[in-house]
Scaffold this motif. Structure first.
Motif, mmCIF file in Angstrom:
data_model
loop_
_atom_site.group_PDB
_atom_site.id
_atom_site.type_symbol
_atom_site.label_atom_id
_atom_site.label_comp_id
_atom_site.label_asym_id
_atom_site.label_seq_id
_atom_site.Cartn_x
_atom_site.Cartn_y
_atom_site.Cartn_z
ATOM 1 N N THR A 1 -16.434 -112.187 80.433
ATOM 2 C CA THR A 1 -16.854 -111.494 81.659
ATOM 3 C C THR A 1 -17.457 -110.137 81.332
ATOM 4 O O THR A 1 -18.523 -109.772 81.841
ATOM 5 C CB THR A 1 -15.664 -111.321 82.619
ATOM 6 N N ALA A 2 -16.806 -109.378 80.465
ATOM 7 C CA ALA A 2 -17.346 -108.071 80.062
ATOM 8 C C ALA A 2 -18.676 -108.232 79.344
ATOM 9 O O ALA A 2 -19.594 -107.419 79.512
ATOM 10 C CB ALA A 2 -16.337 -107.346 79.168
ATOM 11 N N ILE B 1 -22.247 -106.405 80.544
ATOM 12 C CA ILE B 1 -22.977 -105.447 79.717
ATOM 13 C C ILE B 1 -24.334 -105.994 79.278
ATOM 14 O O ILE B 1 -25.350 -105.289 79.322
ATOM 15 C CB ILE B 1 -22.144 -105.067 78.474
ATOM 16 N N LEU B 2 -24.379 -107.266 78.865
ATOM 17 C CA LEU B 2 -25.609 -107.827 78.301
ATOM 18 C C LEU B 2 -26.418 -108.650 79.287
ATOM 19 O O LEU B 2 -27.589 -108.963 79.026
ATOM 20 C CB LEU B 2 -25.276 -108.710 77.085
ATOM 21 N N GLY B 3 -25.818 -109.044 80.407
ATOM 22 C CA GLY B 3 -26.466 -110.029 81.254
ATOM 23 C C GLY B 3 -26.254 -111.407 80.648
ATOM 24 O O GLY B 3 -25.394 -111.601 79.774
ATOM 25 N N ALA B 4 -27.056 -112.382 81.056
ATOM 26 C CA ALA B 4 -26.861 -113.756 80.586
ATOM 27 C C ALA B 4 -28.076 -114.311 79.856
ATOM 28 O O ALA B 4 -28.074 -115.479 79.459
ATOM 29 C CB ALA B 4 -26.513 -114.664 81.765
ATOM 30 N N ASP B 5 -29.097 -113.491 79.645
ATOM 31 C CA ASP B 5 -30.339 -113.982 79.041
ATOM 32 C C ASP B 5 -30.492 -113.491 77.604
ATOM 33 O O ASP B 5 -29.999 -112.429 77.230
ATOM 34 C CB ASP B 5 -31.544 -113.519 79.861
ATOM 35 N N GLY B 6 -31.227 -114.265 76.813
ATOM 36 C CA GLY B 6 -31.580 -113.852 75.457
ATOM 37 C C GLY B 6 -30.615 -114.287 74.381
ATOM 38 O O GLY B 6 -30.819 -113.975 73.206
ATOM 39 N N LEU C 1 -29.113 -106.905 70.599
ATOM 40 C CA LEU C 1 -29.853 -107.879 71.396
ATOM 41 C C LEU C 1 -31.232 -107.348 71.785
ATOM 42 O O LEU C 1 -32.237 -108.066 71.708
ATOM 43 C CB LEU C 1 -29.058 -108.242 72.656
ATOM 44 N N THR C 2 -31.299 -106.088 72.181
ATOM 45 C CA THR C 2 -32.581 -105.475 72.541
ATOM 46 C C THR C 2 -33.544 -105.507 71.362
ATOM 47 O O THR C 2 -34.734 -105.811 71.515
ATOM 48 C CB THR C 2 -32.365 -104.024 73.007
ATOM 49 N N SER C 3 -33.055 -105.220 70.163
ATOM 50 C CA SER C 3 -33.923 -105.227 68.986
ATOM 51 C C SER C 3 -34.371 -106.644 68.634
ATOM 52 O O SER C 3 -35.504 -106.852 68.182
ATOM 53 C CB SER C 3 -33.219 -104.568 67.800
#
Length: 299
Positions: free
Chosen positions: A45-46, A50-55, A22-24
């Motif tokens: 939920t996990a 870990i990732l949040g909810a955006d992107g 996701l970061t890349s």
């Protein structure tokens, strides 16, 4: 319906890898192509922790399974995770969210900017990764890994026989895969429905979905075939990675020809999330073995 999206089917153990992917994507996605992620409902939920909810846009694996009226939820729940994951990825088109999609694995990482034109022609036709795997086969033979070559070629011939095609073996792998809903739909209409089966019956370890997609396209020609080579540099084994490094390959050099890299999750145990993480002695033992393979790459 969108004409093209990014999609990754993941699960709890791969969430740290997925975060890296996701970061890349956030860094290199020039056209802001929508990114969909699916996981089992129990992992949502996990995922957000870990990732949040955006992107990204989340969908449930169970909703993908249910989108096929002839599929069995019981069969999905009883199937080994690695196999059900392959079928869920192949059935994503049924949600009607996109005409074409790039099916990513959690261990994919983009290493340079990309845009829709890397995956779809000006006329709107998705490219198809289709090749004969000669470079990888040669490398495997050079290293004495002849069984790898034999297994992959036998696998390809098995799938060819389902569609009555003779001739050279072709491969649509490695990931990521550019997949068309039209191709998957042609498989369902022309092959699966007449036989009274679904992809949940057809895909097995002996008949992988990647080869089935390629043979379906070659058989029914649901879209024009515009063949390209693999999009990502893949290190199938740690010995391959060490060998390429010794020959001078770096991420920067790989970026001249590839959009990204895949480091196989089987030898990235430190990115396993949750209870499946290996113990410290086990991780140390794997590192010692990996170092031994690194030394072997000099032989």
């Amino acid at each position: 319906m969108k004409d093209f999206v990014l999609y990754c089917k993941s699960y709890r153990n791969d969430l740290l890898r997925l975060k890296r992917l996701l970061t890349s994507i956030q860094e290199f996605n020039l056209d802001r192509i929508p990114f969909y992620i699916s996981t089992p409902k129990s992992d949502h939920t996990a995922l957000t922790e870990i990732l949040g909810a955006d992107g990204y846009i989340w969908v449930a694996d169970e909703d993908i399974v249910a989108s096929n009226p002839r599929a069995s939820m019981q069969k999905y729940e009883a199937m080994p995770g690695g196999l059900s994951q392959a079928i869920v990825k192949s059935e994503f088109w049924r949600l009607g969210l996109a005409q074409n999609y790039l099916s990513l694995d959690s261990d994919c990482v983009f290493i340079r900017p990309f845009q829709k034109s890397d995956f779809v022609s000006e006329g709107g036709v998705p490219y198809t990764v289709l090749h004969q795997n000669k470079e990888y086969f040669q490398l495997a033979n050079n290293r004495g890994q002849t069984k790898v070559v034999e297994n992959l070629r036998s696998e390809a011939r098995r799938v060819q026989s389902l569609f009555g095609r003779s001739g050279p073996e072709f491969y649509c792998a490695p990931a990521p895969f550019i997949w068309s809903a039209n191709v998957w739909e042609s498989l369902d209409r022309e092959y699966l429905q007449p036989k009274g089966i679904t992809l949940w019956d057809m895909v097995t370890p002996e008949y992988p979905e990647t080869l089935i997609y390629g043979e379906t396209l070659l058989k029914y020609r649901a879209i024009p075939l515009i063949a390209i080579e693999p999009l990502f540099r893949v290190y199938h084994y740690d010995w391959q990675y060490f060998l390429m490094r010794r020959l001078g390959e770096t991420e920067a050099k790989a970026a001249k020809h590839y959009l990204g890299i895949i480091y196989q999750s089987a030898w990235e145990a430190e990115l396993n999330f949750g209870l499946s993480q290996k113990s410290l002695p086990s991780r140390l033992f794997k590192r010692v073995k990996r170092f031994g393979r690194y030394l072997q790459s000099f032989i």
